[in-house]
Design a protein around this motif. Structure first.
Motif, PDB file in Angstrom:
ATOM      1  N   TYR A  87       0.856  -1.185   0.000  1.00  0.00           N
ATOM      2  CA  TYR A  87       0.000   0.000   0.000  1.00  0.00           C
ATOM      3  C   TYR A  87       0.893   1.235   0.000  1.00  0.00           C
ATOM      4  CZ  TYR A  87      -4.310  -2.535   1.166  1.00  0.00           C
ATOM      5  OH  TYR A  87      -5.406  -3.356   1.140  1.00  0.00           O
ATOM      6  N   ARG A 101      -3.555  11.583   3.289  1.00  0.00           N
ATOM      7  CA  ARG A 101      -4.425  10.677   2.533  1.00  0.00           C
ATOM      8  C   ARG A 101      -4.445   9.311   3.206  1.00  0.00           C
ATOM      9  NH1 ARG A 101      -4.278  12.244  -3.001  1.00  0.00           N
ATOM     10  NH2 ARG A 101      -5.572  10.423  -3.443  1.00  0.00           N
ATOM     11  N   GLY A 102      -5.447   8.538   2.885  1.00  0.00           N
ATOM     12  CA  GLY A 102      -5.496   7.164   3.379  1.00  0.00           C
ATOM     13  C   GLY A 102      -4.570   6.281   2.573  1.00  0.00           C
ATOM     14  N   LEU A 103      -4.599   5.009   2.882  1.00  0.00           N
ATOM     15  CA  LEU A 103      -3.765   4.042   2.186  1.00  0.00           C
ATOM     16  C   LEU A 103      -4.381   3.687   0.829  1.00  0.00           C
ATOM     17  CD1 LEU A 103      -3.015   1.623   5.136  1.00  0.00           C
ATOM     18  CD2 LEU A 103      -1.511   3.352   4.186  1.00  0.00           C
ATOM     19  N   PHE A 150       3.837   0.883   2.579  1.00  0.00           N
ATOM     20  CA  PHE A 150       3.633  -0.145   3.590  1.00  0.00           C
ATOM     21  C   PHE A 150       3.481  -1.513   2.939  1.00  0.00           C
ATOM     22  CE2 PHE A 150       3.201   2.242   7.448  1.00  0.00           C
ATOM     23  CZ  PHE A 150       2.717   3.479   7.055  1.00  0.00           C
ATOM     24  N   PHE A 172       0.526  -4.856   9.120  1.00  0.00           N
ATOM     25  CA  PHE A 172       1.363  -3.960   8.346  1.00  0.00           C
ATOM     26  C   PHE A 172       2.774  -3.884   8.901  1.00  0.00           C
ATOM     27  CE2 PHE A 172      -1.519  -1.821   5.433  1.00  0.00           C
ATOM     28  CZ  PHE A 172      -2.766  -2.112   5.962  1.00  0.00           C
ATOM     29  N   GLY A 173       3.717  -3.564   8.023  1.00  0.00           N
ATOM     30  CA  GLY A 173       5.054  -3.208   8.442  1.00  0.00           C
ATOM     31  C   GLY A 173       5.082  -1.772   8.938  1.00  0.00           C
ATOM     32  N   THR A 174       6.252  -1.311   9.316  1.00  0.00           N
ATOM     33  CA  THR A 174       6.395   0.025   9.898  1.00  0.00           C
ATOM     34  C   THR A 174       6.485   1.122   8.856  1.00  0.00           C
ATOM     35  OG1 THR A 174       8.763  -0.382  10.028  1.00  0.00           O
ATOM     36  CG2 THR A 174       7.468  -0.765  12.026  1.00  0.00           C
ATOM     37  N   TYR A 226      -8.477   0.803  11.815  1.00  0.00           N
ATOM     38  CA  TYR A 226      -7.060   0.685  12.123  1.00  0.00           C
ATOM     39  C   TYR A 226      -6.596   1.958  12.821  1.00  0.00           C
ATOM     40  CZ  TYR A 226      -6.710  -3.254   8.847  1.00  0.00           C
ATOM     41  OH  TYR A 226      -6.856  -4.460   8.207  1.00  0.00           O
ATOM     42  N   GLN A 261      -3.185   4.246  13.360  1.00  0.00           N
ATOM     43  CA  GLN A 261      -1.831   4.468  12.870  1.00  0.00           C
ATOM     44  C   GLN A 261      -1.169   5.556  13.704  1.00  0.00           C
ATOM     45  OE1 GLN A 261      -1.480   5.653   8.743  1.00  0.00           O
ATOM     46  NE2 GLN A 261       0.723   5.347   8.719  1.00  0.00           N
ATOM     47  N   GLN A 264       4.569   4.601  12.706  1.00  0.00           N
ATOM     48  CA  GLN A 264       4.299   3.163  12.720  1.00  0.00           C
ATOM     49  C   GLN A 264       3.298   2.798  11.636  1.00  0.00           C
ATOM     50  OE1 GLN A 264       3.205   1.682  16.582  1.00  0.00           O
ATOM     51  NE2 GLN A 264       4.722   2.927  17.643  1.00  0.00           N
ATOM     52  N   GLY A 265       3.194   1.516  11.386  1.00  0.00           N
ATOM     53  CA  GLY A 265       2.192   1.043  10.444  1.00  0.00           C
ATOM     54  C   GLY A 265       0.837   0.940  11.115  1.00  0.00           C
ATOM     55  N   PRO A 266      -0.207   0.882  10.333  1.00  0.00           N
ATOM     56  CA  PRO A 266      -1.559   0.746  10.897  1.00  0.00           C
ATOM     57  C   PRO A 266      -1.697  -0.537  11.714  1.00  0.00           C
ATOM     58  CG  PRO A 266      -1.666   1.362   8.586  1.00  0.00           C
ATOM     59  CD  PRO A 266      -0.242   0.997   8.861  1.00  0.00           C
ATOM     60  N   PHE A 300      -4.541  -3.087  13.489  1.00  0.00           N
ATOM     61  CA  PHE A 300      -5.939  -3.475  13.388  1.00  0.00           C
ATOM     62  C   PHE A 300      -6.658  -3.322  14.720  1.00  0.00           C
ATOM     63  CE2 PHE A 300      -9.599  -5.740  12.036  1.00  0.00           C
ATOM     64  CZ  PHE A 300      -9.949  -6.596  13.055  1.00  0.00           C
ATOM     65  N   GLN A 306     -13.089  -5.363  13.074  1.00  0.00           N
ATOM     66  CA  GLN A 306     -13.759  -5.583  11.805  1.00  0.00           C
ATOM     67  C   GLN A 306     -15.215  -5.916  12.056  1.00  0.00           C
ATOM     68  OE1 GLN A 306     -13.421  -9.070   8.953  1.00  0.00           O
ATOM     69  NE2 GLN A 306     -12.391  -7.503   7.753  1.00  0.00           N
ATOM     70  N   LEU A 324      -3.700   8.596  13.759  1.00  0.00           N
ATOM     71  CA  LEU A 324      -4.582   8.655  12.598  1.00  0.00           C
ATOM     72  C   LEU A 324      -5.434   7.387  12.626  1.00  0.00           C
ATOM     73  CD1 LEU A 324      -5.294  10.108   9.884  1.00  0.00           C
ATOM     74  CD2 LEU A 324      -3.607   8.592   8.807  1.00  0.00           C
ATOM     75  N   LEU A 352      -7.913   5.028  10.725  1.00  0.00           N
ATOM     76  CA  LEU A 352      -8.279   4.692   9.355  1.00  0.00           C
ATOM     77  C   LEU A 352      -9.430   3.703   9.332  1.00  0.00           C
ATOM     78  CD1 LEU A 352      -4.657   4.170   8.035  1.00  0.00           C
ATOM     79  CD2 LEU A 352      -6.164   6.041   7.388  1.00  0.00           C
ATOM     80  N   TYR A 411      -9.175 -10.951   1.020  1.00  0.00           N
ATOM     81  CA  TYR A 411      -8.485  -9.687   0.810  1.00  0.00           C
ATOM     82  C   TYR A 411      -8.193  -9.463  -0.651  1.00  0.00           C
ATOM     83  CZ  TYR A 411      -8.333  -8.784   5.682  1.00  0.00           C
ATOM     84  OH  TYR A 411      -8.688  -8.509   6.970  1.00  0.00           O
ATOM     85  N   GLU A 463      -8.856  -6.687  -1.891  1.00  0.00           N
ATOM     86  CA  GLU A 463      -8.214  -5.482  -1.389  1.00  0.00           C
ATOM     87  C   GLU A 463      -9.175  -4.785  -0.446  1.00  0.00           C
ATOM     88  OE1 GLU A 463      -8.111  -5.035  -5.430  1.00  0.00           O
ATOM     89  OE2 GLU A 463      -8.563  -2.910  -5.410  1.00  0.00           O
ATOM     90  N   GLN A 464      -8.596  -4.033   0.460  1.00  0.00           N
ATOM     91  CA  GLN A 464      -9.379  -3.167   1.316  1.00  0.00           C
ATOM     92  C   GLN A 464      -9.200  -1.746   0.822  1.00  0.00           C
ATOM     93  OE1 GLN A 464      -8.184  -4.001   5.433  1.00  0.00           O
ATOM     94  NE2 GLN A 464     -10.101  -5.097   5.669  1.00  0.00           N
ATOM     95  N   PHE A 495      -9.257   2.112   1.715  1.00  0.00           N
ATOM     96  CA  PHE A 495      -9.110   2.925   2.912  1.00  0.00           C
ATOM     97  C   PHE A 495      -9.646   4.341   2.704  1.00  0.00           C
ATOM     98  CE2 PHE A 495      -6.585   0.539   5.995  1.00  0.00           C
ATOM     99  CZ  PHE A 495      -6.187  -0.545   5.233  1.00  0.00           C
ATOM    100  N   GLY A 496     -10.181   4.891   3.768  1.00  0.00           N
ATOM    101  CA  GLY A 496     -10.569   6.291   3.782  1.00  0.00           C
ATOM    102  C   GLY A 496      -9.381   7.171   4.119  1.00  0.00           C
ATOM    103  N   PRO A 497      -9.572   8.494   4.112  1.00  0.00           N
ATOM    104  CA  PRO A 497      -8.471   9.420   4.360  1.00  0.00           C
ATOM    105  C   PRO A 497      -8.048   9.478   5.824  1.00  0.00           C
ATOM    106  CG  PRO A 497     -10.496  10.623   4.063  1.00  0.00           C
ATOM    107  CD  PRO A 497     -10.820   9.192   3.771  1.00  0.00           C
TER     108      PRO A 497
END
Lengths: 117, 114
Positions: free
Chosen positions: A36, A42-44, A90, A107-109, B35, B37, B41-43, B45, B48, B88, B90, B100, B102-103, B105-107
């Protein structure tokens, strides 16, 4: 649990040069891998995924990723970088809970890509 | 077609307060995921929901809760806010639970806790 690692916080590349953003994974079973991209405020945005089949996966905006099982890697690549590719990238893996079958993304960092003119 | 929408865009709260974040999925999508964030760092979870039922929960305290409405929109609630909740948030929607493709994502909603 499934996990991915992105060893580089930042990658710098000149416009027109090829770029690689690295990702390694640790999974039990067959991996479902994703890339991603996130632009500022913005989002992903989904770029590409590997589920099965061809080790070279082509995605959006000219990006591709190479799945390497022996090296447990899923590096993101692009033959010729653009300044507009500058963003946060990501890598992610699907994680399944064995008892419930529930699936989520891990997700990764993240790796910041800076493409200079 | 509209993508995933989230409101508000930004939010500032103080410790101890509660907050409600909102998400509208892509039309036709029945699954919504949340999610968190944190900067750098990454998002991670959180939840759901599918067809208005919780289908999965991440490693977050009970201060975090969510729900999904009949129109498939969703709310994320966080009580007794801590400084560490600044992040943030998400929301992502997908058409099919557990697959999956794909997901989307919103802003995101940027929450700052002072």
């Amino acid at each position: 649990a499934q996990s991915v690692a992105q060893p580089e916080d930042q990658v710098n590349v000149a416009e027109g040069n090829p770029l690689t953003v690295k990702c390694t994974y640790s999974v039990s079973g067959n991996p479902y891998l994703f890339w991603y991209v996130q632009y500022p405020n913005r989002g992903l945005q989904f770029l590409l995924k590997y589920i099965t089949g061809d080790n070279l996966v082509k995605g959006s905006y000219g990006f591709e990723a190479e799945f390497n099982k022996s090296q447990t890697s899923f590096h993101l690549k692009k033959p010729s970088a653009l300044v507009s590719d500058s963003a946060l990238y990501f890598c992610a893996v699907r994680d399944i809970e064995v008892d419930t079958g529930f699936q989520k993304l891990v997700f990764g960092t993240g790796t910041r890509l800076l493409v200079s003119p | 077609d509209a993508g995933v929408t989230q409101s508000p865009t930004h939010l500032i709260k103080t410790r101890g307060q509660h907050v409600t974040l909102r998400c509208s999925p892509i039309s036709g999508h029945k699954s919504v995921s949340w999610y968190q964030q944190v900067l750098g760092q990454g998002p991670q979870f959180i939840f759901q929901y599918y067809e208005k039922e919780e289908r999965g929960r991440g490693n977050f305290p009970d201060r975090f809760s969510a729900r999904q409405f009949p129109n498939y929109s969703s709310e994320l609630n966080v009580n007794a806010l801590l400084l560490g909740d600044s992040a943030l948030y998400l929301c992502a929607s997908s058409s099919i639970l557990g697959r999956y493709n794909e997901q989307f994502f919103g802003p995101g909603t940027r929450l700052t806790v002072l």
